[in-house]
Motif scaffolding. Structure first.
Motif, PDB file in Angstrom:
ATOM      1  N   HIS A  26      -0.383   8.011  13.129  1.00  0.00           N
ATOM      2  CA  HIS A  26       0.879   7.628  13.769  1.00  0.00           C
ATOM      3  C   HIS A  26       1.501   6.400  13.104  1.00  0.00           C
ATOM      4  CE1 HIS A  26      -0.049  10.605  16.803  1.00  0.00           C
ATOM      5  NE2 HIS A  26      -1.219  10.018  17.017  1.00  0.00           N
ATOM      6  N   LYS A  27       1.359   6.374  11.787  1.00  0.00           N
ATOM      7  CA  LYS A  27       1.975   5.309  10.993  1.00  0.00           C
ATOM      8  C   LYS A  27       2.916   5.941   9.969  1.00  0.00           C
ATOM      9  CE  LYS A  27      -1.988   2.193  11.538  1.00  0.00           C
ATOM     10  NZ  LYS A  27      -3.030   1.391  10.833  1.00  0.00           N
ATOM     11  N   ILE A  28       3.695   5.106   9.281  1.00  0.00           N
ATOM     12  CA  ILE A  28       4.709   5.606   8.356  1.00  0.00           C
ATOM     13  C   ILE A  28       4.535   4.974   6.980  1.00  0.00           C
ATOM     14  CG2 ILE A  28       7.190   5.748   7.882  1.00  0.00           C
ATOM     15  CD1 ILE A  28       7.645   5.503  10.912  1.00  0.00           C
ATOM     16  N   PRO A  29       4.412   5.762   5.912  1.00  0.00           N
ATOM     17  CA  PRO A  29       4.375   5.200   4.558  1.00  0.00           C
ATOM     18  C   PRO A  29       5.776   4.725   4.165  1.00  0.00           C
ATOM     19  CG  PRO A  29       4.275   7.597   4.467  1.00  0.00           C
ATOM     20  CD  PRO A  29       4.211   7.225   5.911  1.00  0.00           C
ATOM     21  N   GLY A  46       4.163   3.305  13.422  1.00  0.00           N
ATOM     22  CA  GLY A  46       5.100   4.392  13.653  1.00  0.00           C
ATOM     23  C   GLY A  46       6.119   4.153  14.752  1.00  0.00           C
ATOM     24  N   HIS A  47       5.669   3.842  15.955  1.00  0.00           N
ATOM     25  CA  HIS A  47       6.588   3.726  17.091  1.00  0.00           C
ATOM     26  C   HIS A  47       7.550   2.555  16.920  1.00  0.00           C
ATOM     27  CE1 HIS A  47       8.073   4.226  21.153  1.00  0.00           C
ATOM     28  NE2 HIS A  47       7.866   2.938  21.370  1.00  0.00           N
ATOM     29  N   GLU A  48       7.022   1.409  16.534  1.00  0.00           N
ATOM     30  CA  GLU A  48       7.887   0.225  16.354  1.00  0.00           C
ATOM     31  C   GLU A  48       8.965   0.481  15.307  1.00  0.00           C
ATOM     32  OE1 GLU A  48       6.020  -3.766  16.083  1.00  0.00           O
ATOM     33  OE2 GLU A  48       4.157  -2.673  16.448  1.00  0.00           O
ATOM     34  N   THR A  49       8.561   1.071  14.200  1.00  0.00           N
ATOM     35  CA  THR A  49       9.511   1.339  13.114  1.00  0.00           C
ATOM     36  C   THR A  49      10.561   2.352  13.546  1.00  0.00           C
ATOM     37  OG1 THR A  49       7.757   0.911  11.496  1.00  0.00           O
ATOM     38  CG2 THR A  49       9.734   2.048  10.707  1.00  0.00           C
ATOM     39  N   MET A  50      10.124   3.408  14.216  1.00  0.00           N
ATOM     40  CA  MET A  50      11.058   4.432  14.678  1.00  0.00           C
ATOM     41  C   MET A  50      12.099   3.834  15.628  1.00  0.00           C
ATOM     42  SD  MET A  50      10.338   7.751  17.097  1.00  0.00           S
ATOM     43  CE  MET A  50      10.066   6.631  18.497  1.00  0.00           C
ATOM     44  N   MET A  51      11.668   2.989  16.565  1.00  0.00           N
ATOM     45  CA  MET A  51      12.586   2.384  17.521  1.00  0.00           C
ATOM     46  C   MET A  51      13.555   1.424  16.832  1.00  0.00           C
ATOM     47  SD  MET A  51      11.974   3.895  20.286  1.00  0.00           S
ATOM     48  CE  MET A  51      13.043   2.910  21.350  1.00  0.00           C
ATOM     49  N   ALA A  52      13.067   0.678  15.838  1.00  0.00           N
ATOM     50  CA  ALA A  52      13.931  -0.260  15.109  1.00  0.00           C
ATOM     51  C   ALA A  52      15.017   0.488  14.347  1.00  0.00           C
ATOM     52  CB  ALA A  52      13.092  -1.105  14.150  1.00  0.00           C
ATOM     53  N   LEU A  53      14.644   1.582  13.683  1.00  0.00           N
ATOM     54  CA  LEU A  53      15.613   2.364  12.920  1.00  0.00           C
ATOM     55  C   LEU A  53      16.597   3.073  13.847  1.00  0.00           C
ATOM     56  CD1 LEU A  53      13.307   3.950  10.177  1.00  0.00           C
ATOM     57  CD2 LEU A  53      14.712   1.893  10.016  1.00  0.00           C
TER      58      LEU A  53
END
Length: 218
Positions: A26-29, A46-53
């Protein structure tokens, strides 16, 4: 434009297999380019990055914490799985406060044009130059009361302070045309069907109405 703080991990494994393992956790490269240095390959939560974008849009500015150091990173490309709708990879460019960057800003049409008109957005984004920490999330274009024949070009856009236009000033962004009437649309459809050789069978209701109508001369 505020920045989101994200703690990133540096990575040394590459390729599809490594990327799949990262996504299973559940992480993003991701990778950060720019300022003449070597690209920095990262793993993001994953979740933090998705919400920020999602919150800050296609030009989201992130404040990445990498091995104890902070790096401002401007989002340039987000790869999304078309089936599962999850983020597969993110490309960033390294930026500094006060630095000018060239970005594509989404165009948002607001307001109601004059009655019986059709508003068409011909350019969904426009290229501008702005400070990396002051990139607008969108540029609003008002069509309130606009009559048929109105054309809004890039030069007509109202840009925020400190933002300059990079696109061709004559780029047509929005066009307001006269809406097609129901009668004109039906006539166009009938002409197209006739040209294609389409013949509609008479319905029972139409046949009954025709039979009930008095014959000519009665």
């Amino acid at each position: 434009m505020s920045s989101e703080k994200i703690t990133a991990e540096t990575r040394t494994e590459f390729g599809k297999g490594a990327a799949r393992r990262i996504r299973r956790e559940h992480k993003i490269p991701a990778v950060v380019y720019g300022h003449g240095g070597e690209p920095i390959h990262l793993t993001l939560p994953g979740h933090e990055t998705m919400m920020a974008l999602k919150h800050h849009g296609p030009n989201a500015l992130l404040e990445l914490s990498i091995d104890g150091k902070t790096q401002l990173a401007l989002t340039k490309q987000v790869q999304i799985d078309n089936v599962r709708r999850v983020i597969e990879h993110v490309d960033f460019i390294a930026v500094k406060a006060g630095e000018k960057v060239l970005v594509e800003i989404p165009v948002v049409v607001v307001g109601e044009a004059a009655p019986e008109t059709l508003v068409t957005t011909l350019s969904e984004t426009v290229s501008v130059e702005a400070e990396a920490t002051h990139v607008p999330e969108a540029i609003e274009v008002s069509v309130a009361g606009a009559e048929a024949g109105t054309q809004i070009t890039a030069a007509d856009l109202t840009l925020p302070s400190g933002v300059t236009l990079s696109a061709d000033p004559e780029l047509l962004v929005v066009h307001v045309a006269a809406a097609q009437t129901a009668a004109a649309l039906e006539a166009e459809l009938e002409a197209a069907e006739a040209e294609a050789g389409i013949v509609h069978e008479e319905s029972d209701a139409e046949a009954a109405a025709e039979a009930a109508a008095p014959a000519e001369g009665e």
